[in-house]
Design an enzyme around this catalytic site. Structure first.
Site, PDB file in Angstrom:
ATOM      1  N   GLY A  14       0.793  -1.219   0.000  1.00  0.00           N
ATOM      2  CA  GLY A  14       0.000   0.000   0.000  1.00  0.00           C
ATOM      3  C   GLY A  14       0.824   1.266   0.000  1.00  0.00           C
ATOM      4  O   GLY A  14       0.336   2.320   0.427  1.00  0.00           O
ATOM      5  N   LYS A  45      -0.174   2.508  -4.395  1.00  0.00           N
ATOM      6  CA  LYS A  45      -0.693   3.814  -4.763  1.00  0.00           C
ATOM      7  C   LYS A  45      -0.344   4.178  -6.211  1.00  0.00           C
ATOM      8  O   LYS A  45      -0.979   5.048  -6.804  1.00  0.00           O
ATOM      9  CB  LYS A  45      -0.131   4.884  -3.810  1.00  0.00           C
ATOM     10  CG  LYS A  45      -0.558   4.706  -2.348  1.00  0.00           C
ATOM     11  CD  LYS A  45      -2.044   4.918  -2.155  1.00  0.00           C
ATOM     12  CE  LYS A  45      -2.432   5.110  -0.692  1.00  0.00           C
ATOM     13  NZ  LYS A  45      -2.253   3.922   0.142  1.00  0.00           N
ATOM     14  N   ASP A 121      -8.308   6.062   2.609  1.00  0.00           N
ATOM     15  CA  ASP A 121      -7.158   6.746   3.206  1.00  0.00           C
ATOM     16  C   ASP A 121      -6.599   7.807   2.268  1.00  0.00           C
ATOM     17  O   ASP A 121      -6.704   7.703   1.047  1.00  0.00           O
ATOM     18  CB  ASP A 121      -6.076   5.735   3.568  1.00  0.00           C
ATOM     19  CG  ASP A 121      -5.583   4.921   2.365  1.00  0.00           C
ATOM     20  OD1 ASP A 121      -6.436   4.351   1.665  1.00  0.00           O
ATOM     21  OD2 ASP A 121      -4.362   4.871   2.128  1.00  0.00           O
ATOM     22  N   ASP A 122      -6.004   8.819   2.865  1.00  0.00           N
ATOM     23  CA  ASP A 122      -5.298   9.877   2.142  1.00  0.00           C
ATOM     24  C   ASP A 122      -6.193  10.575   1.133  1.00  0.00           C
ATOM     25  O   ASP A 122      -5.821  10.788  -0.026  1.00  0.00           O
ATOM     26  CB  ASP A 122      -4.034   9.321   1.480  1.00  0.00           C
ATOM     27  CG  ASP A 122      -3.070   8.726   2.499  1.00  0.00           C
ATOM     28  OD1 ASP A 122      -3.308   8.891   3.711  1.00  0.00           O
ATOM     29  OD2 ASP A 122      -2.078   8.097   2.086  1.00  0.00           O
ATOM     30  N   TRP A 219      -3.015  -2.037  10.227  1.00  0.00           N
ATOM     31  CA  TRP A 219      -2.235  -1.677   9.038  1.00  0.00           C
ATOM     32  C   TRP A 219      -0.951  -1.084   9.592  1.00  0.00           C
ATOM     33  O   TRP A 219      -0.896   0.082   9.949  1.00  0.00           O
ATOM     34  CB  TRP A 219      -3.009  -0.681   8.195  1.00  0.00           C
ATOM     35  CG  TRP A 219      -2.305  -0.134   6.985  1.00  0.00           C
ATOM     36  CD1 TRP A 219      -1.010   0.264   6.877  1.00  0.00           C
ATOM     37  CD2 TRP A 219      -2.883   0.110   5.695  1.00  0.00           C
ATOM     38  NE1 TRP A 219      -0.735   0.728   5.619  1.00  0.00           N
ATOM     39  CE2 TRP A 219      -1.879   0.651   4.865  1.00  0.00           C
ATOM     40  CE3 TRP A 219      -4.159  -0.061   5.157  1.00  0.00           C
ATOM     41  CZ2 TRP A 219      -2.102   1.017   3.540  1.00  0.00           C
ATOM     42  CZ3 TRP A 219      -4.386   0.299   3.842  1.00  0.00           C
ATOM     43  CH2 TRP A 219      -3.374   0.825   3.044  1.00  0.00           C
ATOM     44  N   ASP A 220       0.061  -1.889   9.691  1.00  0.00           N
ATOM     45  CA  ASP A 220       1.298  -1.526  10.369  1.00  0.00           C
ATOM     46  C   ASP A 220       2.255  -0.915   9.348  1.00  0.00           C
ATOM     47  O   ASP A 220       2.717  -1.599   8.438  1.00  0.00           O
ATOM     48  CB  ASP A 220       1.908  -2.773  11.000  1.00  0.00           C
ATOM     49  CG  ASP A 220       2.936  -2.462  12.073  1.00  0.00           C
ATOM     50  OD1 ASP A 220       3.636  -1.437  11.936  1.00  0.00           O
ATOM     51  OD2 ASP A 220       3.034  -3.239  13.045  1.00  0.00           O
ATOM     52  N   ASN A 221       2.553   0.368   9.508  1.00  0.00           N
ATOM     53  CA  ASN A 221       3.458   1.036   8.571  1.00  0.00           C
ATOM     54  C   ASN A 221       4.919   0.844   8.973  1.00  0.00           C
ATOM     55  O   ASN A 221       5.689   1.785   9.113  1.00  0.00           O
ATOM     56  CB  ASN A 221       3.102   2.516   8.449  1.00  0.00           C
ATOM     57  CG  ASN A 221       1.949   2.735   7.485  1.00  0.00           C
ATOM     58  OD1 ASN A 221       1.881   2.110   6.423  1.00  0.00           O
ATOM     59  ND2 ASN A 221       1.016   3.604   7.852  1.00  0.00           N
TER      60      ASN A 221
END
Length: 350
Positions: A14, A45, A121-122, A219-221
């Site tokens: 992602g 993205k 998101d975003d 959702w671990d960045n």
């Protein structure tokens, strides 16, 4: 189709910027079981047909690749899925937009993939009835989709105040409304106390689980390195500083780096959090023994100093050293040292 029930652990592709190759994504169908993980979500993205051009079909060759990915992961018992980001669709979700979304979901149904994520998101979010608008979209998707698990990323997916800075003030009651409007079976993503959380403990999740009325999917960045600051670094050490009651979670995905092979050591820290294990010797085999040995020596400097701290001369010397090692993992290190993955702000407007 694999049965995507139970606790999900895996990779969510992602990130922004330079995407992975098709060959790399196929290879992950083999890597993930070796890492003790069970899921892969495709949502880079850089794929415009998932985000700002979501209304359009993929070109035939790219669509064929998605079908190949779904088949390859299913063959290995890995739950595959796509993350669709219908950009700001909630601003004008009229009959025409609804028909286009239905067409897209029916197209995705042909993949026969067990996972589907709808990602908000975003995107701009300062709309009073944002939760209701997004829930209406998700309800339609749930009706049309043949996926076994539906996941949603809210526009405000962390406590981090930076989200309001970029996407507007969060509407009052947004999280509680999302919990009320979305069916209990729908999974909701959360990144922790920050967009890129250094640590996540049980207390960090208590409030959001209460607001949403369900456990979240993390959702671990980590180890993602697609931003202006993080692209200066490589994160090649196992995921740590996660101490979470599994009752607060329905799953845990890691968003990897632009460097797919170099992400494997970090991902090796995920399965052990939940009683899984990495196959012995896997990292040496996947990265190459010589590269793994050299990377193990350099990993702290790559993380702590980064390109700027290493300086141009040392970066050039180290790149030449990795150029002499065989394999794609060594090439990823050398490319990073030469600045080939430097963050490009233009990727945010794609």
């Amino acid at each position: 189709m694999t049965a995507a029930t139970g606790f999900l652990t895996g990779v969510i592709e992602g990130f922004y910027g330079r995407p992975w190759s098709h060959a790399t994504r196929l290879a992950y169908a083999d890597y993930l079981p070796e890492l003790g993980l069970n899921s892969y979500l495709y949502c880079p993205k850089a794929d415009p047909y998932l985000r700002k051009q979501w209304q359009l079909d993929w070109p035939a060759a790219q669509w064929a690749e998605l079908g190949e990915l779904a088949t390859a992961h299913a063959a290995k018992g890995v739950h595959f899925g796509v993350g669709l980001s219908p950009f700001a669709l909630y601003n004008d979700y009229g009959p025409d937009a609804r028909a286009m979304l239905q067409n897209k979901i029916e197209k995705l149904n042909r993949l026969d993939a067990p996972l589907l994520a709808i990602l908000f998101d975003d995107m701009p979010g300062a709309i009073t009835d944002l939760a209701l608008r997004q829930a209406d979209i998700v309800a339609d998707v749930r009706t049309w989709s043949n996926a076994e698990r539906l996941l949603v990323c809210p526009t405000y997916y962390s406590d981090d105040p930076v989200l309001a800075t970029y996407f507007g003030a969060m509407p009052e009651g947004y999280w509680r409304q999302m919990g009320e409007y979305l069916d209990d079976a729908i999974d909701i993503f959360w990144t922790g106390p920050r967009v890129c959380s250094e640590s996540i403990v049980g207390g960090d999740l208590a409030g959001i689980c209460e607001a949403l009325g369900r456990p979240v999917v993390l959702w671990d960045n980590y180890p993602v390195n697609d931003g202006a600051a993080r692209s200066n670094h490589l994160y090649c050490q196992p995921l740590t500083d996660r101490v979470i009651d599994s009752g607060q979670l329905r799953g845990h995905f890691c968003n990897p780096m632009n460097q797919a092979l170099l992400s494997l050591p970090a991902l090796a820290g995920l399965a052990p959090l939940y009683g899984g294990q990495v196959a012995p010797g896997f990292l040496e085999a996947a990265l190459g023994g010589a590269t793994w040995a050299q990377l193990s020596r350099d990993a702290v400097d790559f993380r702590e100093l980064g390109l700027s701290g290493l300086g141009p001369q040392r970066c050039a010397e180290m790149a030449a050293s990795y150029d002499m090692l065989p394999g794609d993992a060594a090439a990823e290190v050398a490319g990073w040292l030469r600045g080939e993955y430097t963050f490009d702000p233009a990727c945010l407007t794609d």
